[in-house]
Structures are given as structure tokens and as C-alpha cells.
Write a protein that holds these residues in place. Structure first.
Motif, mmCIF file in Angstrom:
data_model
loop_
_atom_site.group_PDB
_atom_site.id
_atom_site.type_symbol
_atom_site.label_atom_id
_atom_site.label_comp_id
_atom_site.label_asym_id
_atom_site.label_seq_id
_atom_site.Cartn_x
_atom_site.Cartn_y
_atom_site.Cartn_z
ATOM 1 N N THR A 137 0.888 -1.448 -0.089
ATOM 2 C CA THR A 137 -0.187 -0.042 -0.070
ATOM 3 C C THR A 137 1.084 1.079 0.015
ATOM 4 O O THR A 137 1.614 1.405 0.865
ATOM 5 C CB THR A 137 -1.012 -0.007 1.330
ATOM 6 N N PRO A 138 0.760 2.192 -0.943
ATOM 7 C CA PRO A 138 -0.134 2.220 -2.213
ATOM 8 C C PRO A 138 0.470 1.155 -3.293
ATOM 9 O O PRO A 138 1.545 0.826 -3.299
ATOM 10 C CB PRO A 138 0.015 3.313 -2.747
ATOM 11 N N GLY A 139 -0.562 0.338 -4.160
ATOM 12 C CA GLY A 139 -0.201 -0.667 -5.063
ATOM 13 C C GLY A 139 0.550 -0.239 -6.178
ATOM 14 O O GLY A 139 1.232 -0.844 -7.069
ATOM 15 N N ALA A 140 0.446 1.320 -6.253
ATOM 16 C CA ALA A 140 1.298 1.836 -7.443
ATOM 17 C C ALA A 140 1.359 3.431 -6.885
ATOM 18 O O ALA A 140 0.578 4.053 -6.206
ATOM 19 C CB ALA A 140 0.333 1.877 -8.903
ATOM 20 N N PHE A 141 2.435 4.016 -7.351
ATOM 21 C CA PHE A 141 2.647 5.427 -7.065
ATOM 22 C C PHE A 141 3.500 6.182 -8.036
ATOM 23 O O PHE A 141 4.231 5.379 -9.035
ATOM 24 C CB PHE A 141 3.510 5.572 -5.635
ATOM 25 N N SER A 142 3.561 7.478 -7.833
ATOM 26 C CA SER A 142 4.573 8.305 -8.918
ATOM 27 C C SER A 142 5.931 8.330 -8.533
ATOM 28 O O SER A 142 6.489 7.844 -7.452
ATOM 29 C CB SER A 142 3.861 9.806 -8.866
ATOM 30 N N GLU A 143 6.710 8.640 -9.390
ATOM 31 C CA GLU A 143 8.357 8.950 -9.313
ATOM 32 C C GLU A 143 8.567 9.942 -8.103
ATOM 33 O O GLU A 143 7.706 10.534 -7.640
ATOM 34 C CB GLU A 143 8.719 9.617 -10.637
ATOM 35 N N GLY A 144 9.577 9.579 -7.611
ATOM 36 C CA GLY A 144 10.094 10.300 -6.261
ATOM 37 C C GLY A 144 10.350 9.199 -5.342
ATOM 38 O O GLY A 144 10.684 8.091 -5.410
ATOM 39 N N THR A 145 10.162 9.769 -3.882
ATOM 40 C CA THR A 145 10.245 8.856 -2.942
ATOM 41 C C THR A 145 8.884 8.845 -2.312
ATOM 42 O O THR A 145 8.137 9.790 -1.991
ATOM 43 C CB THR A 145 11.271 9.597 -1.915
ATOM 44 N N THR A 146 8.601 7.484 -2.067
ATOM 45 C CA THR A 146 7.313 7.354 -1.492
ATOM 46 C C THR A 146 7.397 6.381 -0.505
ATOM 47 O O THR A 146 8.104 5.357 -0.237
ATOM 48 C CB THR A 146 6.279 6.549 -2.674
ATOM 49 N N MET A 147 6.404 6.669 0.789
ATOM 50 C CA MET A 147 6.344 5.577 1.957
ATOM 51 C C MET A 147 5.291 4.652 1.594
ATOM 52 O O MET A 147 4.277 5.125 1.282
ATOM 53 C CB MET A 147 6.042 6.632 3.142
ATOM 54 N N VAL A 148 5.811 3.362 1.820
ATOM 55 C CA VAL A 148 4.881 2.273 1.344
ATOM 56 C C VAL A 148 4.748 1.395 2.776
ATOM 57 O O VAL A 148 5.809 1.073 3.362
ATOM 58 C CB VAL A 148 5.457 1.504 0.128
ATOM 59 N N THR A 149 3.495 0.690 2.609
ATOM 60 C CA THR A 149 3.428 -0.215 3.741
ATOM 61 C C THR A 149 3.384 -1.732 3.090
ATOM 62 O O THR A 149 2.419 -1.762 2.009
ATOM 63 C CB THR A 149 2.267 -0.177 4.697
ATOM 64 N N VAL A 150 4.071 -2.551 3.400
ATOM 65 C CA VAL A 150 4.373 -4.030 3.027
ATOM 66 C C VAL A 150 3.395 -4.776 3.935
ATOM 67 O O VAL A 150 3.606 -5.044 5.076
ATOM 68 C CB VAL A 150 5.426 -4.435 2.826
ATOM 69 N N ASN A 151 2.405 -5.560 3.466
ATOM 70 C CA ASN A 151 1.301 -6.462 4.286
ATOM 71 C C ASN A 151 1.672 -7.881 4.134
ATOM 72 O O ASN A 151 2.177 -8.215 2.804
ATOM 73 C CB ASN A 151 0.084 -5.815 3.972
ATOM 74 N N GLY A 152 1.729 -8.568 4.794
ATOM 75 C CA GLY A 152 1.957 -10.184 4.752
ATOM 76 C C GLY A 152 1.871 -10.810 6.040
ATOM 77 O O GLY A 152 0.900 -10.269 6.949
ATOM 78 N N SER A 153 2.625 -11.835 6.297
ATOM 79 C CA SER A 153 2.624 -12.471 7.551
ATOM 80 C C SER A 153 3.954 -13.230 7.857
ATOM 81 O O SER A 153 4.822 -13.132 6.780
ATOM 82 C CB SER A 153 1.411 -13.431 7.632
ATOM 83 N N GLN A 154 4.197 -13.404 9.135
ATOM 84 C CA GLN A 154 5.272 -14.077 9.652
ATOM 85 C C GLN A 154 6.632 -13.190 9.292
ATOM 86 O O GLN A 154 7.806 -13.805 8.925
ATOM 87 C CB GLN A 154 5.638 -15.484 8.737
ATOM 88 N N PHE A 155 6.564 -11.765 9.390
ATOM 89 C CA PHE A 155 7.558 -11.084 9.507
ATOM 90 C C PHE A 155 8.212 -10.971 10.759
ATOM 91 O O PHE A 155 7.568 -11.141 11.783
ATOM 92 C CB PHE A 155 7.273 -9.581 9.009
ATOM 93 N N VAL A 156 9.636 -10.926 10.878
ATOM 94 C CA VAL A 156 10.283 -10.670 12.286
ATOM 95 C C VAL A 156 11.114 -9.556 12.105
ATOM 96 O O VAL A 156 11.290 -9.067 11.316
ATOM 97 C CB VAL A 156 11.065 -11.951 12.413
ATOM 98 N N TYR A 157 11.434 -9.524 13.386
ATOM 99 C CA TYR A 157 12.298 -8.012 13.773
ATOM 100 C C TYR A 157 13.495 -8.065 12.891
ATOM 101 O O TYR A 157 14.141 -9.240 12.797
ATOM 102 C CB TYR A 157 12.404 -7.645 15.118
ATOM 103 N N GLY A 158 14.010 -7.087 12.136
ATOM 104 C CA GLY A 158 14.959 -7.397 11.213
ATOM 105 C C GLY A 158 14.716 -7.685 9.678
ATOM 106 O O GLY A 158 15.452 -7.616 8.959
ATOM 107 N N ALA A 159 13.543 -7.755 9.395
ATOM 108 C CA ALA A 159 12.894 -8.329 7.941
ATOM 109 C C ALA A 159 13.298 -7.060 7.335
ATOM 110 O O ALA A 159 13.185 -5.627 7.635
ATOM 111 C CB ALA A 159 11.381 -8.454 7.946
ATOM 112 N N GLN A 160 13.673 -7.266 6.031
ATOM 113 C CA GLN A 160 14.154 -6.279 4.713
ATOM 114 C C GLN A 160 13.333 -6.281 3.689
ATOM 115 O O GLN A 160 13.076 -7.203 3.214
ATOM 116 C CB GLN A 160 15.655 -6.703 4.684
ATOM 117 N N ILE A 161 12.977 -5.181 3.339
ATOM 118 C CA ILE A 161 12.226 -4.907 2.215
ATOM 119 C C ILE A 161 13.385 -4.774 0.931
ATOM 120 O O ILE A 161 14.307 -3.816 1.135
ATOM 121 C CB ILE A 161 11.274 -3.670 2.222
ATOM 122 N N TRP A 162 13.047 -5.403 -0.093
ATOM 123 C CA TRP A 162 14.023 -5.195 -1.237
ATOM 124 C C TRP A 162 13.244 -4.517 -2.348
ATOM 125 O O TRP A 162 12.184 -4.938 -2.695
ATOM 126 C CB TRP A 162 14.597 -6.540 -1.914
#
Length: 945
Positions: A137-162
Motif C-alpha cells: 500500500t499504495p499498490g502504485a505510485f509516482s516517481e520520487g520517494t514514497t512511503m509504502v506499507t508492505v503487508n503479509g505474515s510471518q515478518f520478524v524484527y530485522g525483516a528487509q524490504i527489497w
């Protein structure tokens, strides 16, 4: 009936083997069977060695087979717990919900029936869960720098978004949610994924995210500065982001595409922009390039470009010779402009502008012989032509100094001899030349740097503190202008003695742009160099005070904001130590001739102790930024609240803050400043600097180092003693007279007796690589192609000089005065060679690479600083005359016969064709460049004698 034990044992064994077929080693009733493995009953095993959190695994145990009950432990806890995992009485192990630390757990087992048997053991590695990525969220965005939220399960502290294959800083919110700021400078479709960390790191299958065009952003990259000479082209990089349409419209001074009067601009296929300067400098000479986005015309960016005068080319003069007295000489060439002046031996003479290819000069000569002609085009972008040698008819000239001696003197006193300077000095002599130099106004570096900063950045209003701060005192990218200004002044300024002396002083009173605080203030860094130049012909006492109160030195050696201390903190001792060790008196007591004083055991006597450092450190407290009229804590601790064009804390000497100055007793070098309830930082500072200035070590300590920088690395004690005596008293009762000291250094018999010096193996010094380069640039009148002297960094040891002014790695400069290369004949002879400290195989190759590139550059290609070699090309058909000229300009005529023969042979081996003029020119140029390069590559040139 009783049966003997041996018979019963044999019977039981037979029955057991028959019944169990050797599978079950012991059965109840086989009472005398011997178990060979003592841990047999407690033995356990697992089908896997790792398990992810919350997963289960059934352990196998021997006890269930034998019917012996087993007790299980996890990390020593019976039945385990929530931290390490639990295990049932039947051996079912459940991993914990969070990976324990360490992540390997030990499961042990014992039996109540055989409590003394060794326990069973299984080690299980607990791993992080496999993350599950469901949505973004958001599922699409414009150029630049955007704050996104990644949803799912079984994430642990130290998980990394790529994002697009690169890790981005990630914030862990919960096991089902991660947050990250995604940089997306370009439109397109990009993958996003999540990985949990080790142990057991694994990455999810990526989701594809659409990035659409956003706000248009234009960025210009002037790779070679923003100066350009008339008719030349300047390439400027352009980056367009935030749009699928990268097209732009270009304007010069508001005119689409520009015109012949102000220059033209076009876009290139690679996205860059080429600005072509007009044939004549416009008025004003600074034009503005405006780049406007086609996709969004409300978005634009500006860049100022300075158009400079051309480099004049001198080809001939009529008459080629004339008699002593008044003469009118017509010079021919190219690129002369109105206001151009003819120079005779470096001095301007009355000149009439006839055309772009012709000037008339009226001159008066008093001696027969030869003279040096050049043409100087005026500002903006002043440039000097190549040399042309003219003959003045008559008998042998009466010279005050032979040309070879003049060239050798200029090697020591300037950044390199020029033909004009050799002619001039030969005619007037040493002392008149020194007097001239003492009276030439100082060429300042700071105004050049400030002008470049203003030209290449948005202009700031006087009250716009934020803009001025980012422009002048938080601008590490602006340090390149400090270096550009150095090359401009070292190679072309008229006050050469001052320029050379302040360079030597900068290697003794070191600050360095490698320190971020200094690098961030390019204007202040340039101002510090100007300070050294201003005091170069003054008095050492003033030099010492100005260096001490410089905010750049204050930052470099941490005297700025040096507080008085308290019960837990002492004043900073950095400057107190270095001002003694490096700037004034040195580590050991000296005789007046610079030799060390020795105690009764033959050991050197220290000049100061740590107590002296501590006492002096208290003196150097209570000084910080100079905000006129403000000595409050805000001014003390904050830079910069007073900064703008032409003024600022980076330019002003530090001021005193009495409430931050130590009131304790200050003991140093035999002086005591009593404790006082009324702190007087300026008064204490005066006592301290006067003490250092009058210390008996100072004359010899300073004089010897200046001799080493200018003349020879191993001056005799007599030489040092003579100069030190002048430092103590210039003949008029004045101590520390810098003019008298430099005169004594340069005119001392040990500096001037060429014959004696040539026969003295202890005489001479290694030329710094940077000075070898300036020797070439001045000898052959090298000019900046774009006018900005944009050479970039010369510090690269492989492709550069391995050195740059005011960029030394430490306060000890690039080399220390006492360095002797180990395991060499120099060390064995008890001599020093300071410059050898930065000399090795890499820097030797780097110097040769750099000089090959520089010497081979021309008006269109290569380094921004190039030479046209006009006078040398006129001699290329006579190789012996060419080599002799190079010998005079670069080696003061001291090239030995072997080296001369080798270079002459290499030059003569280059054939000159007779038909094609382009081929002829190429061959003559190759001869000239070969003669110069081989000379500069020789060890004989690299050693200054």
C-alpha cells in the motif's frame, strides 16, 4: 536346584540370540547380558537438524523400544519452556515462537531407571519463519520517494524490504506489516520483496509495482566547470526525472536557443547540452542558460556561464631584430583582442591594437642580446601567448646574472622559471628582482573562490542565511574551486615569490581539506591560504597570531570552541602541542645553527614537557566564531549565523569569549600566568605567543625548514646559522622579519654557488610532484582551455601527482622535514630527503602518467591546462637547440652530457616529412613533446640542484 552362573549365562545368551535374531540386544530376563553402550537407554535422535519457529519434530528414542521411561530437557529445563521450545513426554518437540539466542537448542534425555548413564543429546537449530508477502500500500505510485506499507505474515524484527533488487531501510511494525521509504527516480514496473534475516534467511516471491511519472526534476552537471572561452564549446550534463518525456527547451538570456551575440545551446542525443560561446565576449560576460521541461513548462533550471577572452597565439614579429634603443615592433598572430598588451620580458609595453591578428608595440631596450615577447589578452579570463625570442643587435650583452643562474634561482623562488623571467632577472639581478616581488600586490585566492561559488550556484540575498550557509559554509563540493584557484595563481600570478613562499608556509602551518569541517568551507580555506600570503612578507609574530586565530586552523586542530574545562574535562591540548612541535620550537633544544643540544650523556634535550602542553592548552581556551557584537553562547557554539557575500565567520579571525576561558594558573616554557577571577583570553594569548616568538629555538627551527622547502634538504649548519641570525635581527633590531629571512635564504652563498653545489653530494632536494607540474606549466606558458583551470583532483597516486595543496593526510603535511628513506645511501650518509616520504613505485608511475597526459594536451583535447609550444616548435627542426631550450627552462642548464645525448638521440630519431604540412606539424610537435617528457621523466630533473 542351583545352577552354576557360567552355565546359566550361556543358556540365557543362546535363548536371547535365537529369540531376537540379534536385533534387540537385551530383553528382560536376560539378566546377565552386557550392554556395551552406556547411553543406550537414554539415546535419542532427530530426522532434521533445523526447525523453523512454531514447527514440531518427533524425536526417536531407544527407551520406548526397551520400555524404559525417558525424561526430556530443553537447554537444561525439563520439558522446556516458551523461550527455548517445549517437548512432550513422548519426545514431540515444538519450536518457540521467536528464535532464541543462541538459536541452537540442546535437547537431552535421561532415564529414571538408569540415572547414572550418560544422557542422550540432539541439537536443533531454530530458524526464522518464511515470510509471506500479500500486498503493498499504495499498490502504485509516482516517481520520487514514497512511503509504502508492505503487508503479509510471518515478518520478524530485522525483516528487509527489497526494491528493484536493492535493500532499502525498513521499519518493522508487526509480524504482518513493514514500512519503508522507496526511492523511485524513474517510471516503470519494479519488483518488491521481503526477506527475513538470518538464521534461516529467505526471500519472498516478488510483487510487481507500477511507478508512474511524477513531478519533473531537472539536474545539471557541469563536469568541467561553467567557464568557456569565446568560440569554444562547453558540455553540460542534464538529468531529467519524473517524466516519460525527457525533452527540454533551451534558452540563453531568455532567447530560445540563443544567438551569435550571447552564444547558442543545443540538446544532444545522450541528453547533455552543448553551449557554444560567441566569437566575442558579450557584455556582461556572464550569460544564463535556462532549461525548461517540455512535459511541464512550469519546471525549469538555470545555470550561469562565464564567457572569457581567447588565448592569444603569437606567430611572428617584424623586424625580427633591431638595435638598442627605441623600436616599433609589429607582432602577428591570432586571437588578439582590443586591450591586448605586448609583454617584453614579462613587462607590459605600449601597445596599439591593429586587428585580431596584429599589434604594434613600442619598446626601448638598453642592452644587446635577446628578449622575450608575449601577448597578454585582458580580463575576463586573462591569457598569455606563447613566447617569441627577438634579437637586439650589438655586442655581447652585459648581464647581471647568467641565464643558467637566473633559471636556477627562479626554480627556488617561484613555481618555475619562464623565458621572460629568466631574461628579466638576468638583466636586473637578484636583489632588484626581490625588491620588485616584495612590492607586487598580493594575488588573492578567496575572491576567485567566492566568485566561482556565486557563479555556479543560485544567488543569495544578504539576509537569506539558509542560502548563504549552504553556499559558503556547508559546501564541500565547492572545494574544487579552491584547487582551481591554486592552479591559476601558481602558474600565472605575477607575485610569484609570494605565491611560492605561501605554498611553503602552507606545508609548515598545515590545515587540510581532508577534514570535513575545513572542506565544508571552501571560501574559508582559500582565505587561510591568503592569510599565509599576506604575512609572507611581514613579521613572523603576526603570522603566528593570524594562524592561531584562523577559524580554519581552529577547526583543524580543535582550538575553536576549546572550553575552559571542569572537574571531569580538561582543555583540548591539540593546538598547544602542535604549535610547539610543528610551528615554532620543535621537540628538542637547538643550537643557533639548527644542530641539537645534547645533555651530559649525549642525548637530545626535550624542548617542552607534557606539563607545558597542559599549561599552554589552558591559554588556548575561550576562542570561537566571530559574530560582530555577539559574544553569547549562541555565537560561541553555532556556525554560521553571520555569513553572506564578502563576509562571514569563515573569513573572520576567532574572537575571545571570556566566560569560556580558563581562570586557572597557566605554566609553560618557564612562564607563569597567575590564576585570575577576571579571565583575559586575549592577554593570555599575547603572553603565550610572545613566549613562543622569543624562544631561542624558533630562529633555527623555522629557518631550516624554510630552507628545506625552498632550496636544499640538508643545509649546512653554517647556512642555517646565517639565516637564523637574520631571523633574530634583520640588521635594524627587528626579530622575525620575513623579507629579510627569505632574502637571506635565497641569496646565501650555499644557495647561489652553482659550481660548489654541483660538487656537493649533500646539496639539493627532491622536487615535489606538484612543483614538477608547475615547472612545466610555467616554462611553456600553459593556459586553461576553458579559463577556469578545471583540472580536477591531482591526488590519485596512479594517474595523478599523488599530492594537492592543502589536502595533506595529516598535520605533518605530505612529508616530514626529518624523513630519511630507510635502507638507502641517503640514510647511511645521515641525510634526509623529506619529499621521498611520498615517493614510491605507484607515485612515480602516477607522475609519469599525469605528465604524459599534460604534455600531450592541446587546444582541443586532453587536460584543461595545455601548451601550444610556439617557441619550441620553431626550434624543432634543430634538435640540439630545442634540447638546449628545454634544458634551460626545466633544469637551469644543468643537464649532463649523457642525458642530453639520450634525449637528443630520441628527438632526432623522429623523422620530419617534407610534403604534407599536417604531417610536418605532427612530427615537429612529437619532437617537442618527446624532449620535454624525457627531461621531466629523468631522475636528474626530479632532483632540484
Amino acid at each position: 536346584m542351583q545352577v552354576t552362573s557360567s552355565r546359566l549365562s550361556g543358556l540365557n545368551l543362546s535363548l536371547c540370540l535365537a529369540a531376537l535374531a540379534a536385533i534387540i540386544p537385551l530383553l528382560s530376563g536376560c539378566g546377565y547380558f552386557a550392554v556395551t553402550d552406556p547411553s543406550f537407554y537414554a539415546g535419542i535422535s532427530a530426522s532434521a537438524t533445523t526447525l523453523r519457529v512454531n514447527q514440531q519434530i518427533q524425536l526417536k528414542d531407544n527407551a520406548r523400544t526397551t520400555g524404559v521411561p525417558v525424561i526430556f530437557f530443553v537447554n537444561g529445563v525439563q520439558g522446556g519452556n516458551a523461550e527455548f521450545g517445549t517437548i512432550s513426554s513422548t519426545g514431540l518437540y515444538t519450536a518457540p515462537a521467536i528464535v532464541p539466542v543462541p538459536n541452537t537448542v540442546s535437547i537431552t534425555s535421561t532415564t529414571a531407571k538408569f540415572p547414572n548413564d550418560p544422557p542422550g543429546l540432539v541439537a536443533i537449530g531454530v530458524l526464522n519463519p518464511i515470510p509471506v508477502l500479500t500486498s503493498v500500500t499504495p499498490g502504485a505510485f509516482s516517481e520520487g520517494t514514497t512511503m509504502v506499507t508492505v503487508n503479509g505474515s510471518q515478518f520478524v524484527y530485522g525483516a528487509q524490504i527489497w526494491w528493484n533488487g536493492a535493500a532499502v531501510p525498513t521499519t518493522f511494525v508487526s509480524s504482518t506489516q513493514l514500512v519503508a521509504s522507496i526511492p523511485a527516480p524513474n517510471p516503470g514496473t519494479f519488483p518488491i520483496a521481503v526477506s527475513n534475516p538470518n538464521p534461516g534467511s529467505v526471500t519472498t516471491k516478488p510483487l510487481s509495482i507500477k511507478v508512474g511519472p511524477g513531478q519533473v526534476v531537472l539536474t545539471l552537471q557541469p563536469n568541467y566547470g561553467t567557464d568557456v572561452r569565446v568560440s569554444n564549446a562547453l558540455n553540460i550534463g542534464l538529468t531529467v526525472m519524473g517524466t516519460d518525456n525527457s525533452a527540454v527547451n533551451l534558452f540563453i538570456n531568455g532567447v530560445a536557443g540563443g544567438n551569435a551575440q550571447i552564444g547558442t545551446a543545443v540538446s544532444n542525443t545522450d541528453g547533455s547540452i552543448t553551449y557554444t560561446a560567441p566569437a566575442v565576449v558579450p557584455s556582461p560576460n556572464v550569460v544564463q542558460l535556462t532549461v525548461v521541461s517540455v512535459d511541464n513548462p512550469s519546471v525549469s533550471i538555470n545555470r550561469n556561464i562565464a564567457v572569457l577572452n581567447p588565448i592569444p597565439i603569437l606567430s611572428s614579429a617584424t623586424p625580427a631584430s633591431f638595435n638598442v634603443g627605441s623600436a616599433s615592433v609589429v607582432v602577428q598572430g591570432q586571437n588578439f583582442i582590443s586591450g591586448a598588451q605586448v609583454l617584453v620580458n614579462g613587462a607590459a609595453v605600449s601597445t596599439t591594437f591593429n586587428s585580431g591578428g596584429q599589434l604594434t608595440a613600442n619598446l626601448t631596450t638598453t642592452e644587446p642580446g635577446t628578449l622575450d615577447l608575449q601577448v597578454l589578452n585582458p580580463s575576463p579570463g586573462p591569457a598569455t601567448s606563447n613566447d617569441l625570442i627577438e634579437d637586439v643587435a650589438g655586442g655581447a650583452p652585459t648581464l647581471a646574472v647568467p641565464p643558467e643562474d637566473a633559471a636556477r634561482f627562479l626554480d627556488q623562488a617561484t613555481f618555475g622559471a619562464t623565458d621572460a623571467d629568466i631574461h628579466h632577472l638576468s638583466q636586473i639581478g637578484y636583489q632588484p628582482w626581490l625588491n620588485e616581488q616584495f612590492n607586487i600586490p598580493q594575488t588573492l585566492r578567496e575572491p576567485i573562490v567566492e566568485q566561482a561559488l556565486l557563479l555556479n550556484n543560485p544567488s543569495c540575498g544578504a539576509s537569506d542565511l539558509k542560502c548563504n550557509t549552504s553556499l559558503f559554509v556547508q559546501n564541500n563540493q565547492g572545494e574544487i574551486y579552491v584547487e582551481n584557484a591554486f592552479w591559476q595563481q601558481a602558474t600565472g600570478a605575477n607575485d610569484q615569490l609570494r605565491q611560492r613562499l605561501q605554498y611553503a608556509l602552507s606545508e609548515q602551518f598545515v590545515i587540510s581539506g581532508t577534514t570535513p569541517a575545513v572542506q565544508n568551507m571552501p571560501r574559508g580555506e582559500a582565505n587561510y591560504y591568503d592569510l599565509l600570503g599576506a604575512d609572507a612578507f611581514g613579521n613572523f609574530r603576526q603570522l603566528l597570531q593570524d594562524v592561531t586565530l584562523s577559524p580554519m586552523m581552529g577547526q583543524f586542530l580543535s582550538m575553536l570552541q576549546n572550553d575552559k574545562g571542569n572537574a571531569n574535562t580538561d582543555p583540548d591540548e591539540n593546538y598547544a602541542r602542535e604549535v610547539m612541535q610543528l610551528f615554532t620550537i620543535g621537540l628538542y633544544q637547538l643550537n643557533d645553527d639548527g644542530t641539537q643540544k645534547l645533555d651530559s650523556t649525549g642525548k637530545p634535550i626535550p624542548t617542552y614537557s607534557n606539563n607545558d602542553v597542559m599549561g599552554l592548552a589552558k591559554v588556548f581556551t575561550g576562542f570561537s566564531w566571530n559574530v560582530p557584537g555577539n559574544t553569547g553562547d549562541t555565537a560561541w557554539s553555532n556556525c554560521c549565523i553571520y555569513v553572506g557575500t564578502g563576509y562571514g565567520e569563515d573569513l573572520l579571525q576567532m574572537q575571545a569569549y571570556a566566560n569560556h576561558h580558563s581562570t586557572e594558573e597557566k605554566d609553560f616554557l618557564g612562564v607563569t600566568i597567575p590564576a585570575s577571577g577576571s579571565p583575559d583570553p586575549n592577554g593570555d594569548l599575547k603572553i603565550a605567543l610572545d613566549t613562543l616568538f622569543n624562544h631561542p629555538n624558533l630562529p633555527a627551527f623555522f629557518s631550516k625548514q624554510l630552507i628545506q622547502h625552498m632550496v636544499t634538504s640538508n643545509p649546512s649548519p653554517a647556512y642555517v646559522g646565517r639565516v637564523a641570525a637574520v631571523f633574530k635581527d634583520n640588521g635594524q633590531g627587528v626579530r622575525g622579519d620575513m623579507k629579510a629571512v627569505i632574502t637571506a635564504i635565497l641569496l646565501d652563498p650555499e644557495a647561489r654557488d652553482m659550481a660548489a653545489d654541483a660538487g656537493n653530494p649533500q646539496y639539493g632536494k627532491v622536487r615535489e610532484a606538484l612543483l614538477r607540474y608547475t615547472n612545466w606549466a610555467r616554462a611553456f606558458t600553459a593556459q586553461s582551455r576553458n579559463g577556469g583551470y578545471f583540472l580536477g583532483s591531482s591526488e590519485d597516486p596512479i594517474w595523478g601527482l599523488g599530492q594537492m595543496t592543502m589536502r595533506s593526510p595529516t598535520v605533518f603535511n605530505w612529508f616530514t622535514p626529518g624523513f630519511s628513506p630507510p635502507a638507502t645511501s641517503i640514510e647511511q650518509a645521515g641525510l634526509v630527503a623529506p619529499e621521498m616520504q611520498m615517493t614510491n613505485v605507484t607515485t612515480v608511475v602516477g607522475y609519469l602518467n599525469y605528465m604524459q597526459y599534460a604534455i600531450g594536451s592541446d587546444a582541443k583535447n586532453g587536460s584543461d591546462l595545455f601548451s601550444s609550444y610556439g617557441a619550441e616548435l620553431s626550434l624543432a627542426n634543430t634538435p640540439d637547440q630545442l634540447v638546449d631550450r628545454v634544458n634551460l627552462l626545466l633544469m637551469a642548464g644543468q643537464m649532463d652530457s649523457t642525458l642530453r645525448g639520450e634525449i637528443l638521440g630520441a628527438v632526432s630519431a623522429i623523422p620530419v616529412p617534407s610534403a604534407d604540412q599536417n604531417a610536418i606539424n605532427a612530427a615537429l610537435t612529437a619532437r617537442v613533446q618527446t624532449a620535454i617528457y624525457l627531461t621531466m621523466a629523468s631522475p636528474a630533473f626530479c632532483a632540484q640542484f
